[in-house]
Motif scaffolding. Structure first.
Motif, PDB file in Angstrom:
ATOM      1  N   HIS A 100      -8.443  50.749  89.442  1.00 53.12           N
ATOM      2  CA  HIS A 100      -7.367  51.522  88.807  1.00 53.12           C
ATOM      3  C   HIS A 100      -7.698  51.811  87.346  1.00 53.12           C
ATOM      4  N   ASN A 103     -10.421  54.458  87.127  1.00 51.04           N
ATOM      5  CA  ASN A 103      -9.881  55.792  87.439  1.00 51.04           C
ATOM      6  C   ASN A 103      -8.883  56.280  86.399  1.00 51.04           C
ATOM      7  N   ASP A 105      -5.947  55.229  86.147  1.00 53.19           N
ATOM      8  CA  ASP A 105      -4.634  55.300  86.801  1.00 53.19           C
ATOM      9  C   ASP A 105      -3.541  54.755  85.900  1.00 53.19           C
ATOM     10  N   LYS A 108      -2.702  57.526  83.537  1.00 50.46           N
ATOM     11  CA  LYS A 108      -2.058  58.635  84.239  1.00 50.46           C
ATOM     12  C   LYS A 108      -0.613  58.306  84.599  1.00 50.46           C
ATOM     13  N   ILE A 109      -0.378  57.074  85.041  1.00 49.93           N
ATOM     14  CA  ILE A 109       0.988  56.679  85.403  1.00 49.93           C
ATOM     15  C   ILE A 109       1.892  56.692  84.172  1.00 49.93           C
ATOM     16  N   PHE A 129       1.382  59.956  93.643  1.00 50.71           N
ATOM     17  CA  PHE A 129       0.179  59.584  92.905  1.00 50.71           C
ATOM     18  C   PHE A 129      -0.103  58.085  93.044  1.00 50.71           C
ATOM     19  N   SER A 133      -3.408  56.576  94.733  1.00 49.37           N
ATOM     20  CA  SER A 133      -4.334  55.773  93.929  1.00 49.37           C
ATOM     21  C   SER A 133      -4.536  54.390  94.547  1.00 49.37           C
ATOM     22  N   CYS A 137      -8.241  53.013  95.766  1.00 55.83           N
ATOM     23  CA  CYS A 137      -8.823  51.739  95.322  1.00 55.83           C
ATOM     24  C   CYS A 137      -9.085  50.805  96.492  1.00 55.83           C
TER      25      CYS A 137
END
Length: 170
Positions: A100, A103, A105, A108-109, A129, A133, A137
């Motif tokens: 995560h 990436n 993530d 992004k979150i 999303f 994600s 993963c």
């Protein structure tokens, strides 16, 4: 209606800021991950991250592993991780959570959560999303370590069958 919209945006943004500040305070009070097997270093290396830039803590407020942070990347483990997981399971969980982080993530979150304050219809997109994600993963961990597929699968089934809310595993 414009005033109402501005009030809702202001409330949601302030709520998001307060939640993040409180979470960061809670993280600072938690126990640092005891890592005699250097699992953090090994997982970070496999994923392609620098272990010294990732903090891993045992948190008394999470039920399953979760990654967090826009700037200071953090993996939160349940406070009883040492008795709940074997060393190989813990390694797999760290690979998943560091996936995560790799990436972005966690960033992004946070950005989607902030954007949702302004554009209320983004909530379903955020949930989608997160689901996607998690699957990405999970698939990455399964693809990296062919010999650990059974262990990871059993770990996922065990985590999903628990009565508690599972946020960190897909």
């Amino acid at each position: 209606s414009t005033v109402l919209w501005l009030l809702v945006i202001t409330w949601k943004c302030l709520r998001q800021i307060v939640l993040n500040i409180n979470l960061q305070k809670q993280i600072r009070r938690q126990t640092v991950f005891d890592d005699p097997g250097h699992l953090k270093q090994k997982a970070a290396q496999v994923v392609g991250l620098r272990a010294d830039r990732i903090q891993v803590v045992a948190a008394d407020f999470v039920q399953s592993p979760v990654s967090y942070g826009m700037v200071k990347k953090t993996v939160l483990l349940p406070h009883d991780y040492a008795t709940r997981y074997t060393s190989s399971e813990l390694y797999l969980l760290l690979l998943h959570e560091m996936g995560h982080i790799k990436n972005n993530d966690t960033v992004k979150i946070q950005l989607l959560s902030i954007a949702e304050c302004f554009i209320l219809v983004l909530r379903p997109m955020l949930k989608g999303f997160i689901r996607d994600s998690e699957l990405l993963c999970d698939n990455r961990v399964l693809g990296m370590l062919q010999d650990s597929r059974d262990t990871y699968g059993e770990l996922l089934i065990r985590a999903c069958s628990e009565k508690t809310l599972v946020k960190g595993l897909g």
